[in-house]
Design a protein around this motif. Sequence first.
Motif, short mmCIF file in Angstrom:
data_model
loop_
_atom_site.label_atom_id
_atom_site.label_comp_id
_atom_site.label_asym_id
_atom_site.label_seq_id
_atom_site.Cartn_x
_atom_site.Cartn_y
_atom_site.Cartn_z
N ASP A 2 -15.15 48.10 -25.75
CA ASP A 2 -15.32 49.30 -24.95
C ASP A 2 -15.69 50.49 -25.84
O ASP A 2 -15.78 50.36 -27.07
N MET A 3 -15.93 51.65 -25.22
CA MET A 3 -16.37 52.82 -25.97
C MET A 3 -15.36 53.25 -27.03
O MET A 3 -15.74 53.67 -28.12
N GLN A 4 -14.07 53.16 -26.73
CA GLN A 4 -13.05 53.55 -27.71
C GLN A 4 -13.11 52.63 -28.93
O GLN A 4 -13.06 53.09 -30.07
N GLU A 5 -13.19 51.33 -28.69
CA GLU A 5 -13.29 50.38 -29.81
C GLU A 5 -14.57 50.63 -30.62
O GLU A 5 -14.55 50.58 -31.85
N THR A 34 -21.13 60.61 -25.76
CA THR A 34 -21.23 59.33 -25.07
C THR A 34 -22.51 59.36 -24.25
O THR A 34 -22.96 60.42 -23.82
N CYS A 37 -24.05 53.87 -21.99
CA CYS A 37 -23.23 52.71 -22.36
C CYS A 37 -22.89 52.68 -23.83
O CYS A 37 -22.59 51.63 -24.37
N ARG A 114 -18.72 48.59 -22.93
CA ARG A 114 -18.08 48.95 -21.65
C ARG A 114 -17.64 50.41 -21.67
O ARG A 114 -17.11 50.89 -22.67
N GLU A 115 -17.81 51.07 -20.56
CA GLU A 115 -17.40 52.47 -20.46
C GLU A 115 -15.88 52.58 -20.54
O GLU A 115 -15.15 51.75 -20.00
N SER A 116 -15.42 53.61 -21.25
CA SER A 116 -13.99 53.89 -21.35
C SER A 116 -13.83 55.32 -21.83
O SER A 116 -14.79 55.97 -22.25
N GLU A 117 -12.61 55.80 -21.80
CA GLU A 117 -12.30 57.09 -22.41
C GLU A 117 -12.46 56.95 -23.92
O GLU A 117 -12.26 55.87 -24.47
N VAL A 118 -12.77 58.05 -24.58
CA VAL A 118 -12.93 58.04 -26.04
C VAL A 118 -12.07 59.15 -26.62
O VAL A 118 -12.26 60.32 -26.31
#
Length: 151
Positions: A2-5, A34, A37, A114-118
């Motif tokens: 995901d985006m955080q990773e 961001t 994607c 994958r979309e996520s909070e960052v």
Amino acid sequence: MDMQEAAERSDAMLDAVLEAIDPEVRWAHGPTTTRACGVTRRRTVMTIVSAERRQTFLDRAETFWRKNDYRIKAVNKDEKFPAVYAVTRNGFGVSVSFRGEGQAFLEADSPCVRESEVAAPASEPNGPAYEDVYPLPRPNVRSDFWSAADG
């Protein structure tokens, strides 16, 4: 992933190349962005790098990337705004570029994830953090090596 990773992996890549730049330069976090994607992390060099030493700076980043199995995508030998661009096997793009008034900027762009909070980067800058300051100031730290003219 995901985006955080992806952001954490980008941070690790930027931190590693900055650690490989010897002698050390001062840096601060640039803005995180961001897109549909992916995510981009940035570091802004606060050490003054003389025009004569900019290619040496880029060469040290390029050498580090080559030794760590990155593929060099492009090298811009422009006298005023030189840069080097690389990519990892898993699709992360990284670059070091010199822009206005010779300030160095490092960026890492993730592939589509994958979309996520960052969250904000966890690594601590080795100089002032300049939190909530944008744009960051021009380079303002002198170095016996990086700020010197050759010859």
